[in-house]
Design a protein around this motif. Structure first.
Motif, mmCIF file in Angstrom:
data_model
loop_
_atom_site.group_PDB
_atom_site.id
_atom_site.type_symbol
_atom_site.label_atom_id
_atom_site.label_comp_id
_atom_site.label_asym_id
_atom_site.label_seq_id
_atom_site.Cartn_x
_atom_site.Cartn_y
_atom_site.Cartn_z
ATOM 1 N N SER A 41 0.481 -1.139 0.337
ATOM 2 C CA SER A 41 0.498 -0.462 0.126
ATOM 3 C C SER A 41 0.548 1.128 -0.247
ATOM 4 O O SER A 41 2.240 1.559 0.679
ATOM 5 N N LEU A 42 0.319 2.752 -0.562
ATOM 6 C CA LEU A 42 0.656 3.709 -0.330
ATOM 7 C C LEU A 42 1.230 4.011 0.612
ATOM 8 O O LEU A 42 2.514 4.607 1.348
ATOM 9 N N ASP A 43 0.584 3.799 1.950
ATOM 10 C CA ASP A 43 0.524 3.971 2.938
ATOM 11 C C ASP A 43 2.013 3.312 3.892
ATOM 12 O O ASP A 43 2.980 3.786 4.374
ATOM 13 N N ASP A 44 2.165 2.387 3.278
ATOM 14 C CA ASP A 44 3.305 1.387 3.905
ATOM 15 C C ASP A 44 4.785 1.837 3.307
ATOM 16 O O ASP A 44 5.507 1.721 3.960
ATOM 17 N N SER A 45 4.257 2.339 2.219
ATOM 18 C CA SER A 45 5.660 2.686 1.151
ATOM 19 C C SER A 45 6.317 3.630 1.504
ATOM 20 O O SER A 45 7.173 4.491 1.582
ATOM 21 N N LEU A 46 5.430 5.057 2.045
ATOM 22 C CA LEU A 46 5.477 6.110 2.715
ATOM 23 C C LEU A 46 5.930 5.806 3.756
ATOM 24 O O LEU A 46 7.273 6.100 4.959
ATOM 25 N N ASP A 47 5.399 5.049 4.946
ATOM 26 C CA ASP A 47 6.079 4.892 6.518
ATOM 27 C C ASP A 47 7.521 3.852 6.366
ATOM 28 O O ASP A 47 8.818 4.359 7.097
ATOM 29 N N GLN A 48 7.533 3.014 5.170
ATOM 30 C CA GLN A 48 9.124 2.234 5.065
ATOM 31 C C GLN A 48 10.005 2.958 4.144
ATOM 32 O O GLN A 48 11.131 2.204 4.561
ATOM 33 N N SER A 49 9.475 3.159 3.832
ATOM 34 C CA SER A 49 10.969 4.449 3.003
ATOM 35 C C SER A 49 11.639 5.361 3.532
ATOM 36 O O SER A 49 12.401 5.721 3.358
ATOM 37 N N GLY A 50 10.879 5.555 4.770
ATOM 38 C CA GLY A 50 11.746 7.094 5.465
ATOM 39 C C GLY A 50 11.051 7.572 5.097
ATOM 40 O O GLY A 50 11.081 8.590 5.926
ATOM 41 N N ALA A 51 10.290 7.928 3.920
ATOM 42 C CA ALA A 51 9.476 9.111 3.414
ATOM 43 C C ALA A 51 8.572 10.302 4.782
ATOM 44 O O ALA A 51 8.254 11.565 4.873
ATOM 45 N N LEU A 52 7.548 9.246 5.356
ATOM 46 C CA LEU A 52 6.768 9.911 5.789
ATOM 47 C C LEU A 52 7.746 10.713 8.142
ATOM 48 O O LEU A 52 7.074 11.500 8.118
ATOM 49 N N GLN A 53 8.675 9.234 8.509
ATOM 50 C CA GLN A 53 9.333 10.181 9.019
ATOM 51 C C GLN A 53 10.032 11.571 8.181
ATOM 52 O O GLN A 53 10.136 12.526 10.136
ATOM 53 N N THR A 54 10.315 11.608 7.539
ATOM 54 C CA THR A 54 11.376 12.473 7.172
ATOM 55 C C THR A 54 10.240 14.149 7.683
ATOM 56 O O THR A 54 10.797 14.793 7.923
ATOM 57 N N ALA A 55 9.243 13.795 6.714
ATOM 58 C CA ALA A 55 8.006 14.207 6.691
ATOM 59 C C ALA A 55 7.671 15.475 7.788
ATOM 60 O O ALA A 55 7.332 16.743 7.628
ATOM 61 N N SER A 56 7.885 14.464 8.731
ATOM 62 C CA SER A 56 6.635 15.073 10.062
ATOM 63 C C SER A 56 8.383 15.716 10.892
ATOM 64 O O SER A 56 7.802 16.731 11.919
ATOM 65 N N GLU A 57 9.318 15.719 10.322
ATOM 66 C CA GLU A 57 10.052 16.201 10.970
ATOM 67 C C GLU A 57 10.372 18.132 10.522
ATOM 68 O O GLU A 57 11.031 18.976 10.707
ATOM 69 N N TYR A 58 9.736 18.606 9.559
ATOM 70 C CA TYR A 58 9.603 19.639 8.983
ATOM 71 C C TYR A 58 8.928 20.320 8.846
ATOM 72 O O TYR A 58 6.667 19.932 8.982
ATOM 73 N N SER A 59 8.722 21.733 8.100
ATOM 74 C CA SER A 59 6.955 22.321 8.615
ATOM 75 C C SER A 59 7.171 23.563 7.058
ATOM 76 O O SER A 59 8.279 24.263 6.970
ATOM 77 N N SER A 60 5.965 24.127 6.681
ATOM 78 C CA SER A 60 5.959 25.505 6.233
ATOM 79 C C SER A 60 5.166 26.571 6.863
ATOM 80 O O SER A 60 4.785 26.222 6.976
ATOM 81 N N GLY A 61 6.431 27.201 7.143
ATOM 82 C CA GLY A 61 5.925 28.308 8.432
ATOM 83 C C GLY A 61 6.011 27.623 9.403
ATOM 84 O O GLY A 61 5.974 27.164 10.092
ATOM 85 N N GLU A 62 3.998 27.876 9.554
ATOM 86 C CA GLU A 62 3.705 27.208 11.293
ATOM 87 C C GLU A 62 2.837 25.823 11.083
ATOM 88 O O GLU A 62 2.526 25.348 11.469
ATOM 89 N N VAL A 63 2.843 25.514 9.407
ATOM 90 C CA VAL A 63 2.028 24.532 8.811
ATOM 91 C C VAL A 63 2.989 23.269 9.099
ATOM 92 O O VAL A 63 4.083 23.096 8.221
ATOM 93 N N LEU A 64 2.628 22.634 9.913
ATOM 94 C CA LEU A 64 3.337 21.018 10.375
ATOM 95 C C LEU A 64 4.073 20.339 8.311
ATOM 96 O O LEU A 64 2.391 20.063 8.081
ATOM 97 N N GLY A 65 4.472 19.895 8.553
ATOM 98 C CA GLY A 65 5.040 18.859 7.270
ATOM 99 C C GLY A 65 4.006 17.778 7.107
ATOM 100 O O GLY A 65 3.853 16.726 6.491
ATOM 101 N N ASP A 66 3.906 16.816 8.595
ATOM 102 C CA ASP A 66 2.592 15.604 8.709
ATOM 103 C C ASP A 66 1.557 16.154 8.380
ATOM 104 O O ASP A 66 0.911 16.114 7.297
ATOM 105 N N GLU A 67 1.307 17.289 8.814
ATOM 106 C CA GLU A 67 -0.044 17.932 8.258
ATOM 107 C C GLU A 67 -0.518 17.824 6.709
ATOM 108 O O GLU A 67 -1.207 17.829 5.979
#
Length: 464
Positions: free
Chosen positions: A243-269
């Motif tokens: 699944s796409l969710d599993d690929s986002l998780d296992q590729s590391g993309a999900l965790q990387t996205a969660s560590e960043y933001s655009s201004g005050e809007v969070l990357g995971d959001e």
């Protein structure tokens, strides 16, 4: 694994991000801050008019668009479109291997089925087409031009199928509850046909968009496209589809996205809202979508505002069409095809083209005798049928303070977080909300009063 706005799971996958998100113009994730109180719904007036769809609950559709589920292949679509002893033929976007999930894909399969019928028969034969949607209408048009005796049988009171136009006096232009978002890449011929019919469209090229959360606002999302590219690229190198969710998780993309933001809007959001927008294309959440066949394309370039159904109705001009007539059974042999109608009557024809949606086949909406071949049954079980719903709201005057055309709500529990503001494009105070996947299922459970109240709360941030 399934990601939701209520619970954003950061998996323990060991994969390393293939594309580095730090190349984006993004800021480090800020310290958490208290969530401000939501704007009261009093700032959002009750809409003057509302129209909504419910494709998942529609027994004549059972969803709005087919998608590639985990483990499905294009061979399943090809198998679904194969003919039965040159007597029963299949068409519809679910049988398209080049343009699945699109109006053009449906039309092309209707054309393909018409060619197959032509090769197997002669113009003296009577051909029945089950379904007056885009595929059925195109097949009827082609066969009628070739001199065949064609009859179209449609269960609805109207033509169009999952192209559904509502024309009402309290709306400034036709309301589209089905297909209406087009791209020149996948729908160029449809756009050209609409232009020939003088059906109005509006372009989204260069349209401004906004991402608004309880903590801030930004006009861009530098995180999601990179995260999606990382995940999809990583998935191509795996032994099995997932699944796409599993690929986002296992590729590391999900965790990387969660560590960043655009201004005050969070990357995971931002990534969660991107997945919600993707669900309004495929009708399914990331937990259901195949990583091998999903294309990350959430932004159409053209919206139809002049009556999408006309492109279907034009093809049926002069073709014998029976509305409000349901086909519940198809019996076939090497000589004839017998159609059993919902009234209990039967119709005998030389050949038939079945264009009903995949969801109808998945729910055994038509009884085939003999039973469909194993290849067809496998295809029906393997492919996914998703739901995308729309809600159109007309206001007496704009209450919003943004000129952005595309609105994205992030970091909320709202069902409808993807919106189109048609006021800058048409001059009319009309908002269109889209919802897909599991949220569409919950959307359909709300009655009109409950939905109106929920949407006024959803839209309140745009009134402040």
């Amino acid at each position: 694994m399934s990601f939701t706005r209520r619970t954003f799971l950061i998996g323990a996958g060991s994969g390393v991000s293939l594309l580095v998100l730090t190349a984006c113009t993004i800021d480090p994730k800020p310290d958490p801050s208290p969530t401000p109180t939501r704007t009261t719904t009093g700032l959002v007036p009750a809409p003057a008019a509302m129209e909504r769809s419910a494709w998942g609950d529609d027994t004549l559709a059972r969803g709005s668009v087919s998608y590639m589920a985990v483990g499905s292949t294009m061979e399943h679509r090809e198998a679904l479109g194969s003919a039965l002893i040159d007597r029963v033929f299949f068409a519809g976007e679910a049988t398209s291997t080049t343009n699945p999930g699109t109006v053009l894909g449906a039309q092309l399969t209707g054309n393909r089925a018409a060619d197959e019928v032509t090769a197997a028969s002669d113009p003296s034969e009577r051909i029945a087409i089950i379904g007056a949607g885009a595929a059925g209408a195109e097949a009827a048009r082609v066969l009628a031009l070739r001199g065949f005796d064609v009859v179209v049988i449609e269960a609805r009171k109207r033509v169009g199928g999952r192209v559904a136009t509502v024309v009402a006096t309290d709306w400034p232009f036709p309301v589209e509850l089905g297909a209406w978002r087009l791209s020149p890449v996948t729908d160029g011929d449809v756009i050209a046909a609409l232009e020939q019919l003088d059906v109005s469209t509006v372009s989204l090229d260069g349209a401004a968009q906004v991402f608004r959360s309880p903590t801030g606002e930004t006009d861009s999302d530098p995180v999601s496209s990179t995260a999606m590219s990382t995940a999809l690229q990583w998935a191509q190198g795996q032994q099995r589809d997932q699944s796409l969710d599993d690929s986002l998780d296992q590729s590391g993309a999900l965790q990387t996205a969660s560590e960043y933001s655009s201004g005050e809007v969070l990357g995971d959001e931002l990534l969660l809202q991107h997945l919600a927008s993707l669900a309004t294309i495929y009708g399914a959440d990331g937990s259901e979508l195949s990583s091998w066949f999903t294309v990350d394309d959430t932004q159409p370039s053209t919206l139809v505002t002049g009556g999408m159904t006309r492109v279907v109705a034009e093809s049926l001009e002069g073709v014998e069409t029976f509305l409000s007539t349901t086909v519940v059974g198809v019996s076939y042999n090497e000589r004839r095809v017998s159609l059993r109608l919902g009234t209990g009557e039967s119709l005998s024809v030389d050949r038939a083209i079945v264009t009903v949606p995949l969801g109808v086949l998945q729910h055994d909406g038509i009884d085939f005798d003999p039973l469909l071949p194993f290849s067809h049954r496998t295809a029906i079980a393997s492919l996914g049928m998703g739901t995308v719903d729309a809600v159109w709201l007309r206001f007496d005057e704009p209450f919003w303070t943004t000129d952005a055309v595309i609105w994205n709500l992030v970091g909320t529990d709202d069902l409808v977080t993807t919106w189109f503001n048609l006021e800058p494009l048409t001059g009319e105070p009309v908002l269109v909300g889209l919802v897909g996947g599991d949220d569409a299922t919950r959307f359909e459970l709300l009655n009109d009063d409950e939905l109106t109240a929920a949407l006024r709360e959803t839209l309140a941030p745009f009134a402040s």
